[in-house]
Design a protein around this motif. Structure first.
Motif, PDB file in Angstrom:
ATOM      1  N   GLU A   1       0.639  -0.996  -0.193  1.00 27.77           N
ATOM      2  CA  GLU A   1      -0.021  -0.222   0.496  1.00 27.77           C
ATOM      3  C   GLU A   1       1.107   1.251  -0.036  1.00 27.77           C
ATOM      4  O   GLU A   1       0.764   2.238  -0.861  1.00 27.77           O
ATOM      5  N   ARG A   2       1.918   1.331   0.533  1.00 32.86           N
ATOM      6  CA  ARG A   2       2.823   2.355   0.673  1.00 32.86           C
ATOM      7  C   ARG A   2       3.708   3.015  -0.623  1.00 32.86           C
ATOM      8  O   ARG A   2       3.760   3.483  -0.849  1.00 32.86           O
ATOM      9  N   GLU A   3       3.933   1.575  -0.975  1.00 34.56           N
ATOM     10  CA  GLU A   3       4.687   1.791  -2.368  1.00 34.56           C
ATOM     11  C   GLU A   3       3.425   2.392  -3.505  1.00 34.56           C
ATOM     12  O   GLU A   3       4.142   3.434  -4.311  1.00 34.56           O
ATOM     13  N   LYS A   4       2.279   1.723  -3.725  1.00 34.40           N
ATOM     14  CA  LYS A   4       1.678   1.994  -4.639  1.00 34.40           C
ATOM     15  C   LYS A   4       1.443   3.769  -4.900  1.00 34.40           C
ATOM     16  O   LYS A   4       1.379   4.228  -5.554  1.00 34.40           O
ATOM     17  N   ARG A   5       1.395   3.702  -3.331  1.00 30.31           N
ATOM     18  CA  ARG A   5       1.435   5.922  -3.065  1.00 30.31           C
ATOM     19  C   ARG A   5       2.465   6.242  -2.740  1.00 30.31           C
ATOM     20  O   ARG A   5       2.321   7.884  -2.420  1.00 30.31           O
ATOM     21  N   GLY A   6       3.933   5.999  -2.846  1.00 22.71           N
ATOM     22  CA  GLY A   6       5.016   6.284  -3.398  1.00 22.71           C
ATOM     23  C   GLY A   6       6.144   7.408  -1.866  1.00 22.71           C
ATOM     24  O   GLY A   6       6.569   7.825  -1.266  1.00 22.71           O
ATOM     25  N   VAL A   7       4.924   6.482  -1.264  1.00 22.66           N
ATOM     26  CA  VAL A   7       5.547   6.969   0.833  1.00 22.66           C
ATOM     27  C   VAL A   7       7.170   6.213   0.850  1.00 22.66           C
ATOM     28  O   VAL A   7       7.721   6.909   1.606  1.00 22.66           O
ATOM     29  N   PHE A   8       7.651   5.181   0.070  1.00 27.76           N
ATOM     30  CA  PHE A   8       9.120   4.611   0.420  1.00 27.76           C
ATOM     31  C   PHE A   8       9.723   5.701  -0.277  1.00 27.76           C
ATOM     32  O   PHE A   8      11.490   5.762   0.026  1.00 27.76           O
ATOM     33  N   ARG A   9       9.559   6.859  -0.998  1.00 30.62           N
ATOM     34  CA  ARG A   9      10.174   7.985  -1.650  1.00 30.62           C
ATOM     35  C   ARG A   9      11.111   8.991  -0.205  1.00 30.62           C
ATOM     36  O   ARG A   9      11.626   9.703  -0.589  1.00 30.62           O
ATOM     37  N   HIS A  10      10.003   9.072   0.883  1.00 33.35           N
ATOM     38  CA  HIS A  10      10.432   9.354   2.187  1.00 33.35           C
ATOM     39  C   HIS A  10      10.425   9.060   2.959  1.00 33.35           C
ATOM     40  O   HIS A  10      10.609   8.076   3.591  1.00 33.35           O
ATOM     41  N   ARG A  11      11.664  10.137   4.242  1.00 31.71           N
ATOM     42  CA  ARG A  11      11.797   9.310   5.366  1.00 31.71           C
ATOM     43  C   ARG A  11      11.055   8.200   5.818  1.00 31.71           C
ATOM     44  O   ARG A  11      10.176  10.000   6.472  1.00 31.71           O
ATOM     45  N   PRO A  12      10.795   7.484   6.669  1.00 33.53           N
ATOM     46  CA  PRO A  12      10.342   7.186   7.687  1.00 33.53           C
ATOM     47  C   PRO A  12      10.598   8.228   8.826  1.00 33.53           C
ATOM     48  O   PRO A  12      11.323   8.859   9.607  1.00 33.53           O
ATOM     49  N   GLY A  13       9.439   7.899   9.774  1.00 32.54           N
ATOM     50  CA  GLY A  13       9.730   9.379  11.057  1.00 32.54           C
ATOM     51  C   GLY A  13       9.447   8.293  12.334  1.00 32.54           C
ATOM     52  O   GLY A  13       8.700   7.465  12.235  1.00 32.54           O
ATOM     53  N   ILE A  14       9.127   9.385  13.309  1.00 25.99           N
ATOM     54  CA  ILE A  14       9.272   9.340  14.728  1.00 25.99           C
ATOM     55  C   ILE A  14       7.555   8.865  15.006  1.00 25.99           C
ATOM     56  O   ILE A  14       7.182   8.859  15.968  1.00 25.99           O
ATOM     57  N   THR A  15       7.343  10.401  14.693  1.00 30.33           N
ATOM     58  CA  THR A  15       5.631  10.564  14.719  1.00 30.33           C
ATOM     59  C   THR A  15       5.050  11.038  13.098  1.00 30.33           C
ATOM     60  O   THR A  15       5.676  11.561  12.265  1.00 30.33           O
ATOM     61  N   GLY A  16       4.094  11.593  13.307  1.00 33.55           N
ATOM     62  CA  GLY A  16       3.203  11.987  11.820  1.00 33.55           C
ATOM     63  C   GLY A  16       1.912  12.177  11.946  1.00 33.55           C
ATOM     64  O   GLY A  16       1.322  12.115  13.493  1.00 33.55           O
ATOM     65  N   LEU A  17       1.002  12.268  11.401  1.00 40.56           N
ATOM     66  CA  LEU A  17      -0.597  12.607  11.141  1.00 40.56           C
ATOM     67  C   LEU A  17      -1.243  11.223  11.821  1.00 40.56           C
ATOM     68  O   LEU A  17      -2.500  11.263  12.179  1.00 40.56           O
ATOM     69  N   ALA A  18      -0.975  10.100  11.172  1.00 36.55           N
ATOM     70  CA  ALA A  18      -1.179   9.043  11.939  1.00 36.55           C
ATOM     71  C   ALA A  18      -1.520   8.495  13.033  1.00 36.55           C
ATOM     72  O   ALA A  18      -2.239   8.085  13.078  1.00 36.55           O
ATOM     73  N   GLN A  19      -0.394   8.848  13.508  1.00 44.55           N
ATOM     74  CA  GLN A  19       0.421   8.700  15.079  1.00 44.55           C
ATOM     75  C   GLN A  19      -0.558   9.630  16.295  1.00 44.55           C
ATOM     76  O   GLN A  19      -1.206   9.168  16.688  1.00 44.55           O
ATOM     77  N   VAL A  20      -0.886  11.003  15.707  1.00 44.94           N
ATOM     78  CA  VAL A  20      -1.760  12.147  16.214  1.00 44.94           C
ATOM     79  C   VAL A  20      -3.272  11.323  16.162  1.00 44.94           C
ATOM     80  O   VAL A  20      -3.859  11.735  17.381  1.00 44.94           O
TER      81      VAL A  20
END
Length: 184
Positions: A119-138
């Protein structure tokens, strides 16, 4: 580029200022589990593997699975405190400093989380660094809902501003979001 500068600046400050706390948590962790630092290979930017470091919150003999697949009984009392306060994430400042992670980005998954990876590959998410927090986490969206998580990660990355960067960090520090769920 500016967000990377902020990542470096805040990780250096966090590691320097937080060093006494990191030391105390490490010592307590030694008494709690005998092995206070947890290392695990995760999927990074461009699907490149990296070793995530954090404080151990579960017994050392716990299977290496996503948190939502682990049993709540595996969490130690001190580990519960670390998770609730999000202090277990502090060592990841080292991953941020090394450039493997960002303070804000999609949480890095395990290589065996195939549905989430697809799902992340389909949406281009892996072009970015992973993070400690973000929109999903909050918003308390975790890896137990891979499609929703990948959609939320994509939404965050497509519209991330400096204002959002600080907002997600402050929301996390203020206790918004509960972290990855575990089976009860």
């Amino acid at each position: 580029m500016f967000l990377r500068f902020l990542d470096i600046l805040f990780s250096i400050i966090g590691l320097a200022v937080g060093f006494p706390l990191l030391l105390v948590l490490t010592v307590v962790g030694i008494f709690d589990t005998g092995s206070p630092i947890f290392r695990q290979e995760r999927v990074g930017r461009n699907k490149k593997p990296f070793t995530l470091v954090k404080f151990r919150t579960m017994r050392p003999d716990t299977a290496s699975v996503a948190s939502h697949l682990a049993s709540a009984s595996a969490i130690t009392p001190f580990g519960g405190f670390l998770r609730k306060t999000k202090l277990d994430e502090l060592p990841q400042l080292w991953n941020v400093l090394k450039g493997e992670m960002s303070l804000v980005g999609p949480r890095p998954c395990l290589f065996n989380q195939e549905e989430l990876i697809a799902e992340r590959e389909k949406r281009g998410v892996f072009r970015h660094r992973p993070g400690i927090t973000g929109l999903a986490q909050v918003n308390e969206i975790d890896m137990s809902t891979p499609v929703l998580l990948a959609e939320t990660d994509q939404q965050m990355l497509e519209s991330l501003t400096i204002k959002d960067y600080f907002k997600y960090i402050f929301m996390t520090v203020a206790g918004k979001g509960s972290g990855d769920r575990v089976k009860r």
